[in-house]
Design an enzyme around this catalytic site. Structure first.
Site, PDB file in Angstrom:
ATOM      1  N   LEU A   1       0.954  -1.031  -0.017  1.00  0.00           N
ATOM      2  CA  LEU A   1      -0.082   0.017   0.023  1.00  0.00           C
ATOM      3  C   LEU A   1       0.885   1.078   0.048  1.00  0.00           C
ATOM      4  O   LEU A   1       2.044   0.929   0.692  1.00  0.00           O
ATOM      5  CB  LEU A   1      -0.901  -0.086   1.216  1.00  0.00           C
ATOM      6  N   ASP A   2       0.617   2.404  -0.711  1.00  0.00           N
ATOM      7  CA  ASP A   2       1.156   3.342  -0.711  1.00  0.00           C
ATOM      8  C   ASP A   2       1.339   4.043   0.679  1.00  0.00           C
ATOM      9  O   ASP A   2       0.538   3.629   1.549  1.00  0.00           O
ATOM     10  CB  ASP A   2       0.663   4.602  -1.753  1.00  0.00           C
ATOM     11  N   LYS A   3       2.269   4.794   0.938  1.00  0.00           N
ATOM     12  CA  LYS A   3       2.459   5.221   2.304  1.00  0.00           C
ATOM     13  C   LYS A   3       1.493   5.990   2.953  1.00  0.00           C
ATOM     14  O   LYS A   3       1.155   5.795   4.127  1.00  0.00           O
ATOM     15  CB  LYS A   3       3.793   6.392   2.382  1.00  0.00           C
ATOM     16  N   ASP A   4       0.743   6.954   2.301  1.00  0.00           N
ATOM     17  CA  ASP A   4      -0.559   7.724   2.750  1.00  0.00           C
ATOM     18  C   ASP A   4      -1.836   6.857   2.542  1.00  0.00           C
ATOM     19  O   ASP A   4      -2.829   7.269   2.795  1.00  0.00           O
ATOM     20  CB  ASP A   4      -0.592   8.886   2.339  1.00  0.00           C
ATOM     21  N   THR A   5      -1.767   5.547   2.142  1.00  0.00           N
ATOM     22  CA  THR A   5      -2.820   4.568   2.092  1.00  0.00           C
ATOM     23  C   THR A   5      -3.071   3.771   3.245  1.00  0.00           C
ATOM     24  O   THR A   5      -1.897   2.843   3.499  1.00  0.00           O
ATOM     25  CB  THR A   5      -3.091   4.022   0.786  1.00  0.00           C
TER      26      THR A   5
END
Length: 314
Positions: free
Chosen positions: A136-140
């Protein structure tokens, strides 16, 4: 191969060689930096390691070998949704990077898992990112499943590769899709105008096939609460397809608006649901991560707006 992005920060405002800045930022020698970088860009333009960079410049680079040889276990709290001898399912918090890479050598999910498992990175799995089978992306935020041994890692990777996994995400979008539900099918390629992001194309020779289904649950005040199901796992897929629909994810600084309410929030994207078969199970297992507080606040704001509008109508 992995890609990372950093923004140059210099106190005195003077310029510095790109390789010197990156080696200090990433904790690498210049020789390893030179041998490990596959592609390098400054503000979206190809650059050499000798280029002089200044504060505010955005550096993006692709690494052939971005992971250190030994990853240190770190005592970082985890929100564990499920665990057995083969898997650990985590509700990843927003802001946590999935695995170590340039600019994020510590504080990652892998660092936390190694401490939780009480093991060393060299014994945790066959890959250089112990236990990670998807990301998952850092901010997801939201559901991510990890493997506790090499056999499970290979098993789960095959489930993802065979597309037998069902993943559903929740998002708040700026604006609303043209229909209450639909399917987006495009090819996704790196954006030639900005190497840090991706874009849609109809040319199959330039991009990778991506399929996303969406369903709008709620619309109010130029915002919409939407569920996404992804059938393929392309980098930034939901963010790219939301932009393609004309409705970027709220708080998306890379694909969204630069100013206004849609640019001031944190990224409103959450991995809500994961259905996947795990070793030892006859049927697929289902894991859910509840909506985080940032979602509840935005949905509460949308409902208050609806209430005020109804009161004004009366």
């Amino acid at each position: 191969m992995a890609e990372n992005t950093i923004t140059v920060e210099l106190e005195d405002g003077a310029g510095i060689r790109l390789d010197k800045y990156c080696s200090g930022f990433c904790g690498m020698t210049r020789s390893r930096l030179k041998n490990g970088v596959a592609a390098l860009y400054v503000n979206g333009i190809p650059a050499k390691l000798s280029k002089i960079v200044k504060s505010g410049d955005i550096i993006s680079f692709q690494w052939e070998d971005p992971v250190p040889d030994d990853i240190e276990p770190e005592n970082i709290p985890l929100d564990i949704l499920f665990e057995d001898s083969n898997v650990t399912v985590v509700n990843k918090r927003q802001g946590m990077v999935t695995h170590p890479a340039a600019g994020n050598w510590s504080g990652t999910l892998v660092n936390a898992l190694l401490f939780h498992w009480g093991t060393a990175s060299s014994a945790a799995g066959v890959s250089s990112r112990p236990g990670i089978v998807h990301r998952l992306d850092k901010d997801t935020s939201g559901v991510i499943i990890t493997a506790r041994n090499p056999e499970t890692e290979a098993f789960l990777q095959n489930e993802f590769k065979s597309r037998r996994v069902k993943k559903i995400y929740a998002a708040v979008l700026c604006g609303s899709p043209p229909a209450s539900r639909g399917v987006v099918e495009t090819f996704i390629m790196r954006d030639p105008k900005n190497r840090m992001r991706f874009t849609c194309t109809t040319d199959s020779s330039k991009g990778k096939y991506a399929k996303t289904a969406y369903k709008v649950l709620y619309r109010r005040d130029n915002l919409s609460f939407v569920l996404f199901r992804i059938y393929t796992g392309r980098t930034h897929q939901i963010r790219v397809h939301s932009r393609f629909l004309g409705c970027p994810v709220l708080g998306d600084q890379l694909y969204g608006k630069k100013h206004g309410a849609c640019g001031s929030a944190s990224l409103m994207l959450h991995a809500l649901y994961l259905r996947i078969k795990i070793p030892g199970g006859k049927e697929p297992s289902v894991f859910r991560a509840p909506l985080p507080e940032r979602f509840r606040k935005i949905l509460g704001f949308m409902r208050q707006t609806e209430k005020r509008e109804k009161e004004n109508d009366n």
